[in-house]
Design a protein around this motif. Structure first.
Motif, PDB file in Angstrom:
ATOM      1  N   LEU A  27     -15.905  56.503  62.074  1.00  5.74           N
ATOM      2  CA  LEU A  27     -14.467  56.343  62.246  1.00  5.74           C
ATOM      3  C   LEU A  27     -13.875  57.746  62.239  1.00  5.74           C
ATOM      4  CD1 LEU A  27     -12.629  53.837  62.555  1.00  5.74           C
ATOM      5  CD2 LEU A  27     -12.004  54.117  60.165  1.00  5.74           C
ATOM      6  N   CYS A  28     -13.268  58.132  63.342  1.00  8.92           N
ATOM      7  CA  CYS A  28     -12.745  59.493  63.456  1.00  8.92           C
ATOM      8  C   CYS A  28     -11.544  59.679  62.523  1.00  8.92           C
ATOM      9  CB  CYS A  28     -12.348  59.788  64.901  1.00  8.92           C
ATOM     10  SG  CYS A  28     -10.835  58.958  65.441  1.00  8.92           S
ATOM     11  N   PRO A  29     -11.146  60.917  62.232  1.00 11.34           N
ATOM     12  CA  PRO A  29     -10.041  61.157  61.298  1.00 11.34           C
ATOM     13  C   PRO A  29      -8.742  60.468  61.699  1.00 11.34           C
ATOM     14  CG  PRO A  29     -11.255  63.187  61.669  1.00 11.34           C
ATOM     15  CD  PRO A  29     -11.814  62.182  62.627  1.00 11.34           C
ATOM     16  N   GLU A  30      -8.443  60.435  63.004  1.00  7.76           N
ATOM     17  CA  GLU A  30      -7.199  59.806  63.441  1.00  7.76           C
ATOM     18  C   GLU A  30      -7.218  58.296  63.195  1.00  7.76           C
ATOM     19  OE1 GLU A  30      -8.936  61.973  65.095  1.00  7.76           O
ATOM     20  OE2 GLU A  30      -7.601  63.674  65.504  1.00  7.76           O
ATOM     21  N   CYS A  31      -8.324  57.658  63.500  1.00  7.54           N
ATOM     22  CA  CYS A  31      -8.426  56.208  63.301  1.00  7.54           C
ATOM     23  C   CYS A  31      -8.511  55.863  61.809  1.00  7.54           C
ATOM     24  CB  CYS A  31      -9.631  55.654  64.050  1.00  7.54           C
ATOM     25  SG  CYS A  31      -9.464  55.746  65.853  1.00  7.54           S
ATOM     26  N   ARG A  32      -9.151  56.721  61.035  1.00 10.77           N
ATOM     27  CA  ARG A  32      -9.192  56.505  59.588  1.00 10.77           C
ATOM     28  C   ARG A  32      -7.781  56.599  59.002  1.00 10.77           C
ATOM     29  NH1 ARG A  32     -13.613  56.721  56.134  1.00 10.77           N
ATOM     30  NH2 ARG A  32     -14.867  57.544  57.865  1.00 10.77           N
ATOM     31  N   ALA A  33      -6.971  57.522  59.536  1.00  7.92           N
ATOM     32  CA  ALA A  33      -5.597  57.650  59.060  1.00  7.92           C
ATOM     33  C   ALA A  33      -4.782  56.410  59.422  1.00  7.92           C
ATOM     34  CB  ALA A  33      -4.955  58.897  59.653  1.00  7.92           C
ATOM     35  N   ALA A  34      -5.032  55.841  60.597  1.00  9.70           N
ATOM     36  CA  ALA A  34      -4.324  54.614  60.984  1.00  9.70           C
ATOM     37  C   ALA A  34      -4.666  53.463  60.050  1.00  9.70           C
ATOM     38  CB  ALA A  34      -4.673  54.248  62.427  1.00  9.70           C
ATOM     39  N   LEU A  35      -5.892  53.485  59.539  1.00 11.66           N
ATOM     40  CA  LEU A  35      -6.359  52.405  58.666  1.00 11.66           C
ATOM     41  C   LEU A  35      -5.896  52.573  57.230  1.00 11.66           C
ATOM     42  CD1 LEU A  35      -8.197  49.863  58.556  1.00 11.66           C
ATOM     43  CD2 LEU A  35     -10.104  51.398  58.060  1.00 11.66           C
ATOM     44  N   THR A  36      -5.934  53.785  56.723  1.00  6.98           N
ATOM     45  CA  THR A  36      -5.674  54.009  55.298  1.00  6.98           C
ATOM     46  C   THR A  36      -4.607  55.056  55.021  1.00  6.98           C
ATOM     47  OG1 THR A  36      -7.471  55.647  55.172  1.00  6.98           O
ATOM     48  CG2 THR A  36      -8.037  53.361  54.684  1.00  6.98           C
ATOM     49  N   PRO A  83     -15.260  52.207  55.386  1.00  8.12           N
ATOM     50  CA  PRO A  83     -13.830  52.498  55.495  1.00  8.12           C
ATOM     51  C   PRO A  83     -12.953  51.257  55.444  1.00  8.12           C
ATOM     52  CG  PRO A  83     -14.988  52.968  57.560  1.00  8.12           C
ATOM     53  CD  PRO A  83     -16.017  52.744  56.524  1.00  8.12           C
ATOM     54  N   LEU A  84     -13.421  50.140  55.954  1.00  9.95           N
ATOM     55  CA  LEU A  84     -12.643  48.906  55.855  1.00  9.95           C
ATOM     56  C   LEU A  84     -12.540  48.449  54.401  1.00  9.95           C
ATOM     57  CD1 LEU A  84     -14.007  46.970  58.961  1.00  9.95           C
ATOM     58  CD2 LEU A  84     -11.713  47.911  58.679  1.00  9.95           C
ATOM     59  N   GLY A  85     -13.615  48.628  53.639  1.00 15.50           N
ATOM     60  CA  GLY A  85     -13.576  48.296  52.219  1.00 15.50           C
ATOM     61  C   GLY A  85     -12.624  49.184  51.444  1.00 15.50           C
ATOM     62  N   THR A  86     -12.562  50.464  51.819  1.00 14.17           N
ATOM     63  CA  THR A  86     -11.613  51.369  51.182  1.00 14.17           C
ATOM     64  C   THR A  86     -10.175  50.922  51.440  1.00 14.17           C
ATOM     65  OG1 THR A  86     -13.142  53.243  51.355  1.00 14.17           O
ATOM     66  CG2 THR A  86     -10.802  53.763  51.098  1.00 14.17           C
ATOM     67  N   ALA A  87      -9.905  50.529  52.681  1.00 14.00           N
ATOM     68  CA  ALA A  87      -8.572  50.024  53.013  1.00 14.00           C
ATOM     69  C   ALA A  87      -8.255  48.760  52.229  1.00 14.00           C
ATOM     70  CB  ALA A  87      -8.476  49.761  54.513  1.00 14.00           C
ATOM     71  N   LEU A  88      -9.215  47.854  52.142  1.00 15.77           N
ATOM     72  CA  LEU A  88      -8.998  46.616  51.398  1.00 15.77           C
ATOM     73  C   LEU A  88      -8.776  46.899  49.917  1.00 15.77           C
ATOM     74  CD1 LEU A  88      -8.905  43.528  51.378  1.00 15.77           C
ATOM     75  CD2 LEU A  88     -11.386  43.531  51.072  1.00 15.77           C
ATOM     76  N   ALA A  89      -9.509  47.848  49.360  1.00 16.77           N
ATOM     77  CA  ALA A  89      -9.318  48.212  47.950  1.00 16.77           C
ATOM     78  C   ALA A  89      -7.893  48.685  47.703  1.00 16.77           C
ATOM     79  CB  ALA A  89     -10.314  49.298  47.544  1.00 16.77           C
ATOM     80  N   GLY A  90      -7.327  49.448  48.645  1.00 14.73           N
ATOM     81  CA  GLY A  90      -5.949  49.886  48.504  1.00 14.73           C
ATOM     82  C   GLY A  90      -4.981  48.720  48.484  1.00 14.73           C
ATOM     83  N   ALA A  91      -5.234  47.710  49.315  1.00 17.75           N
ATOM     84  CA  ALA A  91      -4.377  46.529  49.331  1.00 17.75           C
ATOM     85  C   ALA A  91      -4.500  45.744  48.033  1.00 17.75           C
ATOM     86  CB  ALA A  91      -4.731  45.645  50.528  1.00 17.75           C
ATOM     87  N   VAL A  92      -5.712  45.685  47.484  1.00 12.87           N
ATOM     88  CA  VAL A  92      -5.911  45.001  46.190  1.00 12.87           C
ATOM     89  C   VAL A  92      -5.122  45.714  45.100  1.00 12.87           C
ATOM     90  CG1 VAL A  92      -7.606  44.440  44.405  1.00 12.87           C
ATOM     91  CG2 VAL A  92      -8.163  44.049  46.817  1.00 12.87           C
ATOM     92  N   GLN A  93      -5.220  47.036  45.050  1.00 12.60           N
ATOM     93  CA  GLN A  93      -4.516  47.815  44.024  1.00 12.60           C
ATOM     94  C   GLN A  93      -3.003  47.699  44.159  1.00 12.60           C
ATOM     95  OE1 GLN A  93      -6.600  51.530  44.842  1.00 12.60           O
ATOM     96  NE2 GLN A  93      -7.564  51.453  42.815  1.00 12.60           N
TER      97      GLN A  93
END
Length: 263
Positions: A27-36, A83-93
């Protein structure tokens, strides 16, 4: 042999970014930023199904985020679970602190067989690892299962999805003990109409209440929950009960679901 090895390698190290197709990047930096890159927000579908717990999402389901979820779910880009799990963890928190039990919304068995994996469960495991790494006790309990076959949800409107899923889930034998009485966070990769999360919440509440699924129960529960909602008691299973300890978190939701302050 070389082609087989390349296919296997692409499952772990995708040949291109899951979001934009940039070569040799999970996942490139730009797409990672869109996700998280943005703070997770509470989301609400319109119309909001009765019984839906409070839901937080990490990102709008559009552009690179949409492409990333599809690459993981449908194309088997398993390295994207991190990276999807990292995004989901943020939503959980975003839904609150303290120890959590993540309960994935199960996919249909035929979908799991076709894909070769269960996307929600895989992302949930990655999210639990990220939560523990950052100091939040978390574990995953795959206690929900389908008790009957359901139709393909694509093409169904919100009411049809509710009817399609009504009474479709249950907590597996022995699962109630794992649920306990603490905070349960239902997790999925995507929320659209909220029908799946509402049905998952109903099944968890029923198991905690020690109720078996009886014919006609689901319509009665839906009416009861709607009555509670119209009385202004949000996030409770009844007017005389304690606050609901069930919430939900997803990686993505439709952009308009982020607009919670509607007139």
């Amino acid at each position: 042999m070389r082609g087989w090895w390349q296919d296997l390698t692409d499952l772990v190290l995708p040949a291109e970014c899951g979001g934009c197709g940039r070569p040799r990047a999970v996942l490139c930096p730009e797409c990672r930023a869109a996700l998280t890159g943005a703070a997770p927000c509470r989301v609400r579908p319109e119309p909001e199904p009765s019984g839906l717990p409070v839901v937080h999402a990490a990102a709008p389901y559009e552009d690179a985020v949409r492409a990333t979820l599809i690459a993981h779910k449908e194309r088997g880009a398993l390295a994207l679970a991190g990276p999807l799990g990292t995004a989901l963890a943020g939503a959980v928190q975003a839904g609150g602190g303290g120890p959590v039990l993540l309960v994935p919304v199960p996919s249909a068995r035929r979908a799991v067989r076709a894909r070769g994996h269960d996307p929600a469960r895989r992302i949930a495991l990655a999210a639990a690892g990220e939560l523990r790494r950052t100091g939040t006790p978390a574990r995953v309990a795959g206690v929900l299962r389908q008790r009957r076959a359901v139709a393909d949800q694509s093409g169904l409107d919100s009411r049809q999805r509710l009817d399609n899923l009504a009474g479709a889930l249950e907590v597996a034998a022995g699962g109630t003990r794992l649920l306990g009485g603490g905070a349960v966070v239902l997790v999925d990769d995507l929320m659209t109409t909220g029908a799946s999360l509402a049905e998952a919440a109903r099944a968890v509440r029923a198991a905690r209440d020690g109720r078996a699924a009886e014919p006609g129960q689901f319509d009665a529960e839906r009416k009861g929950e709607e009555q509670v909602r119209t009385q202004g008691v949000t996030g409770m299973t009844g007017a005389d009960t304690a606050p609901d300890t069930i919430s939900a978190a997803v990686v993505a939701a439709p952009p308009d679901a982020f607009e919670i302050n509607r007139n």
